[in-house]
Design an enzyme around this catalytic site. Sequence first.
Site, PDB file in Angstrom:
ATOM      1  N   LYS A  53       0.864  -1.181   0.000  1.00 58.94           N
ATOM      2  CA  LYS A  53       0.000   0.000   0.000  1.00 58.94           C
ATOM      3  C   LYS A  53       0.900   1.231   0.000  1.00 58.94           C
ATOM      4  O   LYS A  53       1.451   1.624   1.018  1.00 58.94           O
ATOM      5  CB  LYS A  53      -0.931   0.043   1.218  1.00 58.94           C
ATOM      6  N   THR A  90       1.399   5.909  13.087  1.00 58.37           N
ATOM      7  CA  THR A  90       0.914   4.849  12.191  1.00 58.37           C
ATOM      8  C   THR A  90       1.446   3.498  12.670  1.00 58.37           C
ATOM      9  O   THR A  90       0.708   2.500  12.730  1.00 58.37           O
ATOM     10  CB  THR A  90       1.388   5.126  10.751  1.00 58.37           C
ATOM     11  N   GLU A 105       9.236  15.730  15.027  1.00 66.07           N
ATOM     12  CA  GLU A 105       9.676  15.707  13.629  1.00 66.07           C
ATOM     13  C   GLU A 105       8.812  16.680  12.838  1.00 66.07           C
ATOM     14  O   GLU A 105       7.596  16.484  12.742  1.00 66.07           O
ATOM     15  CB  GLU A 105       9.541  14.290  13.048  1.00 66.07           C
ATOM     16  N   GLU A 151      10.406   1.384   9.883  1.00 64.07           N
ATOM     17  CA  GLU A 151      11.378   2.462   9.638  1.00 64.07           C
ATOM     18  C   GLU A 151      10.619   3.764   9.855  1.00 64.07           C
ATOM     19  O   GLU A 151       9.708   4.082   9.077  1.00 64.07           O
ATOM     20  CB  GLU A 151      11.908   2.398   8.192  1.00 64.07           C
ATOM     21  N   CYS A 193      13.418  11.584   6.277  1.00 61.14           N
ATOM     22  CA  CYS A 193      13.584  11.098   7.646  1.00 61.14           C
ATOM     23  C   CYS A 193      15.005  11.283   8.141  1.00 61.14           C
ATOM     24  O   CYS A 193      15.236  11.412   9.326  1.00 61.14           O
ATOM     25  CB  CYS A 193      13.195   9.623   7.707  1.00 61.14           C
ATOM     26  N   GLU A 234      -1.134   7.351  -0.391  1.00 58.09           N
ATOM     27  CA  GLU A 234      -2.188   7.877  -1.284  1.00 58.09           C
ATOM     28  C   GLU A 234      -1.736   9.159  -1.969  1.00 58.09           C
ATOM     29  O   GLU A 234      -2.374   9.626  -2.901  1.00 58.09           O
ATOM     30  CB  GLU A 234      -3.487   8.093  -0.500  1.00 58.09           C
ATOM     31  N   GLY A 259       7.133   4.893   7.838  1.00 56.71           N
ATOM     32  CA  GLY A 259       6.165   5.969   8.039  1.00 56.71           C
ATOM     33  C   GLY A 259       6.317   6.614   9.389  1.00 56.71           C
ATOM     34  O   GLY A 259       7.403   6.633   9.976  1.00 56.71           O
TER      35      GLY A 259
HETATM   36  P1  NAD Z   1       2.414   7.717   7.378  1.00 58.60           P
HETATM   37  O1  NAD Z   1       2.765   6.964   8.591  1.00 58.60           O
HETATM   38  O2  NAD Z   1       1.302   8.685   7.435  1.00 58.60           O
HETATM   39  O3  NAD Z   1       2.058   6.717   6.183  1.00 58.60           O
HETATM   40  C1  NAD Z   1       2.891   5.662   5.796  1.00 58.60           C
HETATM   41  C2  NAD Z   1       2.030   4.608   5.102  1.00 58.60           C
HETATM   42  O4  NAD Z   1       1.153   4.020   6.058  1.00 58.60           O
HETATM   43  C3  NAD Z   1       1.127   5.211   4.016  1.00 58.60           C
HETATM   44  O5  NAD Z   1       0.971   4.287   2.978  1.00 58.60           O
HETATM   45  C4  NAD Z   1      -0.170   5.422   4.760  1.00 58.60           C
HETATM   46  O6  NAD Z   1      -1.307   5.504   3.936  1.00 58.60           O
HETATM   47  C5  NAD Z   1      -0.199   4.206   5.642  1.00 58.60           C
HETATM   48  N1  NAD Z   1      -1.039   4.366   6.837  1.00 58.60           N
HETATM   49  C6  NAD Z   1      -1.365   5.509   7.476  1.00 58.60           C
HETATM   50  N2  NAD Z   1      -2.192   5.244   8.501  1.00 58.60           N
HETATM   51  C7  NAD Z   1      -2.371   3.914   8.539  1.00 58.60           C
HETATM   52  C8  NAD Z   1      -3.104   3.022   9.377  1.00 58.60           C
HETATM   53  N3  NAD Z   1      -3.840   3.458  10.394  1.00 58.60           N
HETATM   54  N4  NAD Z   1      -3.049   1.702   9.123  1.00 58.60           N
HETATM   55  C9  NAD Z   1      -2.289   1.239   8.106  1.00 58.60           C
HETATM   56  N5  NAD Z   1      -1.593   2.027   7.263  1.00 58.60           N
HETATM   57  C10 NAD Z   1      -1.636   3.355   7.478  1.00 58.60           C
HETATM   58  O7  NAD Z   1       3.757   8.432   6.894  1.00 58.60           O
HETATM   59  P2  NAD Z   1       3.899   9.471   5.698  1.00 58.60           P
HETATM   60  O8  NAD Z   1       3.399  10.791   6.152  1.00 58.60           O
HETATM   61  O9  NAD Z   1       3.374   8.892   4.445  1.00 58.60           O
HETATM   62  O10 NAD Z   1       5.491   9.516   5.558  1.00 58.60           O
HETATM   63  C11 NAD Z   1       6.311  10.368   6.272  1.00 58.60           C
HETATM   64  C12 NAD Z   1       6.892   9.664   7.486  1.00 58.60           C
HETATM   65  O11 NAD Z   1       7.668   8.540   7.088  1.00 58.60           O
HETATM   66  C13 NAD Z   1       7.839  10.552   8.256  1.00 58.60           C
HETATM   67  O12 NAD Z   1       7.564  10.448   9.617  1.00 58.60           O
HETATM   68  C14 NAD Z   1       9.211  10.000   7.943  1.00 58.60           C
HETATM   69  O13 NAD Z   1      10.199  10.220   8.935  1.00 58.60           O
HETATM   70  C15 NAD Z   1       8.924   8.552   7.769  1.00 58.60           C
HETATM   71  N6  NAD Z   1       9.954   7.926   6.952  1.00 58.60           N
HETATM   72  C16 NAD Z   1      10.867   7.124   7.561  1.00 58.60           C
HETATM   73  C17 NAD Z   1      11.891   6.557   6.814  1.00 58.60           C
HETATM   74  C18 NAD Z   1      12.937   5.670   7.458  1.00 58.60           C
HETATM   75  O14 NAD Z   1      13.631   4.972   6.729  1.00 58.60           O
HETATM   76  N7  NAD Z   1      13.075   5.680   8.763  1.00 58.60           N
HETATM   77  C19 NAD Z   1      11.966   6.804   5.439  1.00 58.60           C
HETATM   78  C20 NAD Z   1      11.005   7.638   4.868  1.00 58.60           C
HETATM   79  C21 NAD Z   1       9.994   8.191   5.623  1.00 58.60           C
END
Ligand code: NAD
Length: 516
Positions: free
Chosen positions: A191, A248, A399, A266, A300, A194, A244
């Site tokens: 997934k 989440t 963050e 991650e 990140c 979006e 993410g």
């Molecule tokens: P997010 O957590 O909002 O979303 C990540 C994914 O999870 C998306 O596909 C989203 O639709 C899905 N998701 C959201 N809520 C969910 C739920 N309740 N159940 C299941 N899936 C769900 O993160 P984002 O805003 O898309 O991305 C930014 C974040 O990702 C930042 O916090 C960043 O630090 C982190 N990130 C970490 C790394 C790493 O390697 N540590 C790399 C890139 C991004």
Amino acid sequence: MASPMPHIEASKLTIPDVITGHVAGLSALTNSSATLLPVHFPGTGESIASLQEDAAAQVNTAVSAARARFHSGEWSQCTTTEKQRVFRAAAQAIRNNAHELALQESLCAGLPFAHLASRQIPRAADNFDFFADYIGQLAGETYDQLHDYRTVVTRQPAGVAAIFTPWNACLALSSMQIASCIAFGNSCVLKPSEFAPLAVLQLVRLLESAGLPSGVVNIVNGRGSVTGAALATAEGVDRIALTGRGNTARKVMAAAAARLTPVHFELEGNSANIIFDDADLDRAIDGALLSAFGNSGQICIAGSRILVQKNIADRFIEAFVARTKDLQVGDPLDDLTEVGPMAFAQHQQKILNYFALAENTDATLLTGGRAMPELGSGYFVAPTIFKVADNRSPLCQEEIFGPVVTIQIFNNDEDAWTIANDSRFGLIGYCWTESLRRAQAFQQRVDAGTLWLNTPIARDLRAPFGGFKASGIGRDGPRQAADFFTEEKATIAALGQPAIRKMGLGKRTKKDDAHS
Ligand code: NAD
């Protein structure tokens, strides 16, 4: 759909009116009863397409398709040579389509096209080449400590993985998770965010054109609270990998706990970038700019908490602020743009809220701190620097995930290590020094999964990547992926006919036992 944007017309990129998922056995026909989510170009805020949201029924179909493909053995049991062939062909296909993929990613997430084309898309290709090499080197283990027995350890794929990826490097991160997962014979349902659905969809088409059987990688689309939640709770998922936010991860982990499904996370960061008085200051400034504002600061691994030693602070701040003011902010599709818009309107607003919050703290605004309406209706935020006196400030503890940095001044080495570690995150540590003693202390004292010494952002794919504390659980990396995406199996075989203690021979004396 006729695009209103001249760059897109010039590139001949075709964007469907409705973007659908990709599930084996299901035609990509649009579902008239599905919720449609608008996909905006962050550079202008214009709607470029609609995303068809998959509900629980489609998610379950996708998991079933992945399971069916897994059990068919067509991929899970194919030879390493065949997997390597598919991976190398996929890597080449990604390189051949790099321009289109970068454009798709830039259109959805607003990341600067030039950065995507030169860094993230090549990385996506490298991920498949890397795992092709790695699986060719995998060795089994045998043990012979027990005399008369030989123990052989083998791995078998875990089954079906649910993979969740974010918008800020959707293709690079999705490709890493997909390659890590399917290299060992698993299937998956991905997934993507979006906010970045286009390039990942194209990636799966390229994988299949390279020979990957359909059903090995399936895509479902939609919001996290709908499609994501359905995938996290779906029956038939053996592994969950999420890149993410921490909030989440908490929800996904609770869902995983119900089935005891192993998770790999991650997550977030707000990493310290320590600049000592003996650093090569020009390089430290270059590095600080790249690590803070690269990927429009939406990364990140950002070195977004700059800690600079007192006796060089004025010089550093003057030069760093001047260079920040000179960053080229604008249209992400323009090759010369260094900082693009934020990926979506709510994210821009989240960052602007931090600016409002900062007014009630001891933070001093050195530049930025505002939206950029002069660039039109896109979701722009001016590159921003705050000087902060206390690391407990929310600007340092949370963050922000935009082109925003804080600068704090420290007196001595001990202060630097203490402030760096005063965080619930532990993803990255940056340090600039010419002193071996400080370099060694940095390596020993800073609590983070990756330490960058006198360099911004360099990655060897063989090394683990991931975070301490709230920055993650587990690590990316080849050995780590093998451990996460496979089950190990120990088979103990008798060599010849070693004695077996006999039972069920009726009443026996101690003397009989002594001979058995
Ligand atoms: P997010 O957590 O909002 O979303 C990540 C994914 O999870 C998306 O596909 C989203 O639709 C899905 N998701 C959201 N809520 C969910 C739920 N309740 N159940 C299941 N899936 C769900 O993160 P984002 O805003 O898309 O991305 C930014 C974040 O990702 C930042 O916090 C960043 O630090 C982190 N990130 C970490 C790394 C790493 O390697 N540590 C790399 C890139 C991004």
